[in-house]
Design a protein around this motif. Sequence first.
Motif, PDB file in Angstrom:
ATOM      1  N   ALA A  21      27.284  51.962  27.811  1.00  0.00           N
ATOM      2  CA  ALA A  21      27.331  53.058  26.847  1.00  0.00           C
ATOM      3  C   ALA A  21      26.130  53.986  27.016  1.00  0.00           C
ATOM      4  CB  ALA A  21      27.391  52.518  25.421  1.00  0.00           C
ATOM      5  N   ASP A  22      24.999  53.419  27.380  1.00  0.00           N
ATOM      6  CA  ASP A  22      23.777  54.205  27.560  1.00  0.00           C
ATOM      7  C   ASP A  22      23.574  54.680  29.002  1.00  0.00           C
ATOM      8  OD1 ASP A  22      23.162  53.940  24.851  1.00  0.00           O
ATOM      9  OD2 ASP A  22      22.118  52.055  25.178  1.00  0.00           O
ATOM     10  N   ALA A  23      24.506  54.343  29.878  1.00  0.00           N
ATOM     11  CA  ALA A  23      24.414  54.742  31.288  1.00  0.00           C
ATOM     12  C   ALA A  23      24.801  56.214  31.434  1.00  0.00           C
ATOM     13  CB  ALA A  23      25.346  53.873  32.135  1.00  0.00           C
ATOM     14  N   PRO A  24      24.346  56.853  32.508  1.00  0.00           N
ATOM     15  CA  PRO A  24      24.740  58.240  32.739  1.00  0.00           C
ATOM     16  C   PRO A  24      26.246  58.338  32.982  1.00  0.00           C
ATOM     17  CG  PRO A  24      23.611  57.342  34.658  1.00  0.00           C
ATOM     18  CD  PRO A  24      23.503  56.312  33.582  1.00  0.00           C
ATOM     19  N   ASP A  35      29.253  66.769  38.619  1.00  0.00           N
ATOM     20  CA  ASP A  35      30.064  66.790  37.398  1.00  0.00           C
ATOM     21  C   ASP A  35      29.196  66.476  36.186  1.00  0.00           C
ATOM     22  OD1 ASP A  35      32.389  67.211  38.938  1.00  0.00           O
ATOM     23  OD2 ASP A  35      32.836  65.064  39.028  1.00  0.00           O
ATOM     24  N   ALA A  36      28.329  65.479  36.327  1.00  0.00           N
ATOM     25  CA  ALA A  36      27.442  65.081  35.243  1.00  0.00           C
ATOM     26  C   ALA A  36      26.531  66.236  34.842  1.00  0.00           C
ATOM     27  CB  ALA A  36      26.620  63.859  35.642  1.00  0.00           C
ATOM     28  N   GLU A  37      26.020  66.966  35.816  1.00  0.00           N
ATOM     29  CA  GLU A  37      25.167  68.120  35.521  1.00  0.00           C
ATOM     30  C   GLU A  37      25.935  69.192  34.756  1.00  0.00           C
ATOM     31  OE1 GLU A  37      21.868  68.718  35.755  1.00  0.00           O
ATOM     32  OE2 GLU A  37      21.766  66.591  36.278  1.00  0.00           O
ATOM     33  N   LYS A  38      27.196  69.398  35.129  1.00  0.00           N
ATOM     34  CA  LYS A  38      28.024  70.392  34.430  1.00  0.00           C
ATOM     35  C   LYS A  38      28.298  69.957  32.993  1.00  0.00           C
ATOM     36  CE  LYS A  38      30.065  72.141  38.641  1.00  0.00           C
ATOM     37  NZ  LYS A  38      31.188  72.069  39.551  1.00  0.00           N
ATOM     38  N   LEU A  39      28.562  68.670  32.785  1.00  0.00           N
ATOM     39  CA  LEU A  39      28.766  68.166  31.424  1.00  0.00           C
ATOM     40  C   LEU A  39      27.502  68.327  30.583  1.00  0.00           C
ATOM     41  CD1 LEU A  39      30.853  64.966  32.142  1.00  0.00           C
ATOM     42  CD2 LEU A  39      31.580  66.915  30.743  1.00  0.00           C
ATOM     43  N   LYS A  40      26.358  68.084  31.210  1.00  0.00           N
ATOM     44  CA  LYS A  40      25.083  68.241  30.501  1.00  0.00           C
ATOM     45  C   LYS A  40      24.854  69.707  30.133  1.00  0.00           C
ATOM     46  CE  LYS A  40      20.152  67.387  30.827  1.00  0.00           C
ATOM     47  NZ  LYS A  40      19.042  67.027  31.691  1.00  0.00           N
ATOM     48  N   VAL A  45      25.988  66.488  27.330  1.00  0.00           N
ATOM     49  CA  VAL A  45      26.446  65.112  27.526  1.00  0.00           C
ATOM     50  C   VAL A  45      25.626  64.512  28.654  1.00  0.00           C
ATOM     51  CG1 VAL A  45      28.363  63.716  28.376  1.00  0.00           C
ATOM     52  CG2 VAL A  45      28.766  65.471  26.655  1.00  0.00           C
ATOM     53  N   LYS A  46      24.923  63.415  28.339  1.00  0.00           N
ATOM     54  CA  LYS A  46      24.103  62.738  29.347  1.00  0.00           C
ATOM     55  C   LYS A  46      24.587  61.318  29.604  1.00  0.00           C
ATOM     56  CE  LYS A  46      20.455  65.059  27.147  1.00  0.00           C
ATOM     57  NZ  LYS A  46      19.655  64.737  26.013  1.00  0.00           N
ATOM     58  N   THR A  47      25.139  60.677  28.598  1.00  0.00           N
ATOM     59  CA  THR A  47      25.522  59.272  28.719  1.00  0.00           C
ATOM     60  C   THR A  47      27.024  59.091  28.455  1.00  0.00           C
ATOM     61  OG1 THR A  47      25.184  58.759  26.385  1.00  0.00           O
ATOM     62  CG2 THR A  47      23.253  58.551  27.840  1.00  0.00           C
ATOM     63  N   ILE A  48      27.514  57.905  28.799  1.00  0.00           N
ATOM     64  CA  ILE A  48      28.904  57.580  28.494  1.00  0.00           C
ATOM     65  C   ILE A  48      29.124  57.656  26.987  1.00  0.00           C
ATOM     66  CG2 ILE A  48      30.619  55.722  28.541  1.00  0.00           C
ATOM     67  CD1 ILE A  48      29.466  54.939  31.307  1.00  0.00           C
ATOM     68  N   ARG A  49      28.149  57.206  26.201  1.00  0.00           N
ATOM     69  CA  ARG A  49      28.248  57.281  24.736  1.00  0.00           C
ATOM     70  C   ARG A  49      28.380  58.737  24.284  1.00  0.00           C
ATOM     71  NH1 ARG A  49      26.559  53.410  21.495  1.00  0.00           N
ATOM     72  NH2 ARG A  49      25.041  52.648  23.010  1.00  0.00           N
ATOM     73  N   ASP A  50      27.573  59.627  24.856  1.00  0.00           N
ATOM     74  CA  ASP A  50      27.660  61.049  24.508  1.00  0.00           C
ATOM     75  C   ASP A  50      29.060  61.587  24.776  1.00  0.00           C
ATOM     76  OD1 ASP A  50      24.904  61.106  23.898  1.00  0.00           O
ATOM     77  OD2 ASP A  50      24.364  61.989  25.845  1.00  0.00           O
ATOM     78  N   LEU A  51      29.618  61.232  25.916  1.00  0.00           N
ATOM     79  CA  LEU A  51      30.956  61.698  26.278  1.00  0.00           C
ATOM     80  C   LEU A  51      31.999  61.151  25.310  1.00  0.00           C
ATOM     81  CD1 LEU A  51      32.834  63.205  28.243  1.00  0.00           C
ATOM     82  CD2 LEU A  51      32.888  61.115  29.626  1.00  0.00           C
ATOM     83  N   ALA A  52      31.902  59.863  25.002  1.00  0.00           N
ATOM     84  CA  ALA A  52      32.886  59.215  24.130  1.00  0.00           C
ATOM     85  C   ALA A  52      32.862  59.756  22.710  1.00  0.00           C
ATOM     86  CB  ALA A  52      32.655  57.710  24.116  1.00  0.00           C
ATOM     87  N   THR A  53      31.714  60.238  22.274  1.00  0.00           N
ATOM     88  CA  THR A  53      31.586  60.728  20.899  1.00  0.00           C
ATOM     89  C   THR A  53      31.554  62.254  20.816  1.00  0.00           C
ATOM     90  OG1 THR A  53      29.171  60.495  20.967  1.00  0.00           O
ATOM     91  CG2 THR A  53      30.434  58.623  20.119  1.00  0.00           C
ATOM     92  N   LEU A  54      31.793  62.920  21.923  1.00  0.00           N
ATOM     93  CA  LEU A  54      31.835  64.381  21.956  1.00  0.00           C
ATOM     94  C   LEU A  54      32.971  64.864  21.055  1.00  0.00           C
ATOM     95  CD1 LEU A  54      30.709  66.992  23.290  1.00  0.00           C
ATOM     96  CD2 LEU A  54      32.435  66.664  25.065  1.00  0.00           C
TER      97      LEU A  54
END
Length: 71
Positions: A21-24, A35-40, A45-54
Motif C-alpha cells: 500500500a505504501d509502495a510506489p 506513468d508514475a511521474e504522470k500520475l504524480k 499520486v505517489k503510492t498504491i494507497r494514493d491511487l486506490a483512494t483517489l
Amino acid sequence: MMQINNALDKAFEGKSFKELADAPVSALQGVSDGDAEKLKAAFNVKTIRDLATLKYVLWAQAITTLAGLKE
C-alpha cells in the motif's frame, strides 16, 4: 483466484499488504516510472494507497457498481 504477485513488479513480490500500500505506483505491473511521474504530476499520486483512494477512482468505481444494478 488471482495471485497478488501477478499484479506486481518482481521487486515487490512477497511484500506485506502494508508495504505494498505504501509502495510506489510503479510497483504495479504495467505501470512504468514514466506513468508514475504522470500520475504524480496530474493527481499527486505517489503510492498504491494514493491511487486506490483517489477520488476519481472511487467515483469511477461507484458509477460502475451502480451501473450494474437494475433500475
